[in-house]
Design a protein around this motif. Structure first.
Motif, short mmCIF file in Angstrom:
data_model
loop_
_atom_site.label_atom_id
_atom_site.label_comp_id
_atom_site.label_asym_id
_atom_site.label_seq_id
_atom_site.Cartn_x
_atom_site.Cartn_y
_atom_site.Cartn_z
N THR A 211 -0.84 -17.25 -5.58
CA THR A 211 0.35 -16.76 -6.29
C THR A 211 1.63 -16.89 -5.47
O THR A 211 2.72 -16.80 -6.03
N GLY A 212 1.49 -17.05 -4.14
CA GLY A 212 2.67 -17.06 -3.28
C GLY A 212 3.22 -15.66 -3.03
O GLY A 212 4.22 -15.49 -2.35
N ARG A 213 2.56 -14.64 -3.56
CA ARG A 213 3.02 -13.26 -3.43
C ARG A 213 2.73 -12.72 -2.02
O ARG A 213 1.63 -12.90 -1.49
N GLN A 214 3.72 -12.07 -1.44
CA GLN A 214 3.52 -11.42 -0.15
C GLN A 214 2.67 -10.17 -0.39
O GLN A 214 3.04 -9.32 -1.18
N VAL A 215 1.52 -10.08 0.29
CA VAL A 215 0.63 -8.93 0.08
C VAL A 215 0.83 -7.85 1.14
O VAL A 215 0.44 -6.70 0.92
N PHE A 216 1.42 -8.20 2.27
CA PHE A 216 1.84 -7.20 3.25
C PHE A 216 2.86 -7.81 4.19
O PHE A 216 2.94 -9.04 4.34
N HIS A 217 3.65 -6.94 4.80
CA HIS A 217 4.65 -7.34 5.80
C HIS A 217 4.81 -6.18 6.76
O HIS A 217 4.82 -5.03 6.35
N PHE A 218 4.90 -6.49 8.05
CA PHE A 218 5.11 -5.45 9.05
C PHE A 218 6.12 -5.94 10.08
O PHE A 218 6.08 -7.07 10.51
N GLY A 219 6.99 -5.03 10.51
CA GLY A 219 7.93 -5.32 11.59
C GLY A 219 9.33 -5.49 11.07
O GLY A 219 9.59 -5.29 9.89
N PRO A 220 10.21 -5.85 11.96
CA PRO A 220 9.95 -6.25 13.35
C PRO A 220 9.87 -5.07 14.33
O PRO A 220 10.51 -4.05 14.15
N ILE A 221 9.04 -5.29 15.35
CA ILE A 221 8.96 -4.44 16.53
C ILE A 221 8.90 -5.37 17.73
O ILE A 221 8.64 -6.55 17.58
N LYS A 222 9.14 -4.83 18.93
CA LYS A 222 9.09 -5.69 20.11
C LYS A 222 7.64 -6.02 20.45
O LYS A 222 6.80 -5.14 20.60
N GLY A 223 7.36 -7.34 20.53
CA GLY A 223 6.00 -7.79 20.83
C GLY A 223 6.00 -9.27 21.14
O GLY A 223 7.03 -9.82 21.57
#
Length: 137
Positions: free
Chosen positions: A31-43
């Protein structure tokens, strides 16, 4: 690209500098759907790639998804997931503490959950950029 890619999630991370602001996400390939996203944090990018795979595994387990594959273009992250150890050399500082805490949580999740779906290497040469790519190269 074959139809097997359609029943899969792609995961990827992006990091500006190393270490630097890092984020990761998962995308449903069909589907091209984003199912999760996290950040940004320093890493670091490698930490993000590792966390993205574990995040996908945990979310699939929570949602009862057992018939999909996870694609990652990171050989390191896939190895770290298999061994259940993130071999990062990132130094602990106040700025990196959150990323390193997430690494510890991910390692603990891998050790305490048997849930696994196939994790496969995304063939960038043959198929182009992984669908979860942030497009910042």
């Amino acid at each position: 690209m074959s139809n097997e890619h359609n029943n899969a999630w792609a995961v990827d991370a992006a990091c500006s500098g190393n270490p630097g602001p890092m984020e990761y996400r998962g995308v449903d390939i069909a589907t091209g759907r984003q199912v999760f996203h996290f950040g940004p944090i320093k890493g670091t990018n490698n930490i993000g790639e590792f966390l993205a795979i574990v995040h996908a595994l945990a979310q699939m387990e929570q949602q009862g998804i057992t018939d999909k594959v996870i694609y990652s273009d990171s050989v390191n992250a896939q190895l770290w997931v298999r061994t259940m150890i993130c071999k990062t050399k990132l130094a602990l500082t106040p700025e990196t503490a959150k990323a390193l805490e997430l690494v510890q949580r991910a390692e603990r999740w891998l050790r305490t959950h048997s849930f696994r779906v196939p994790i496969k290497k995304w063939d960038t040469k043959q198929w182009g950029e992984i669908p979860a790519d942030f497009g910042r190269k």
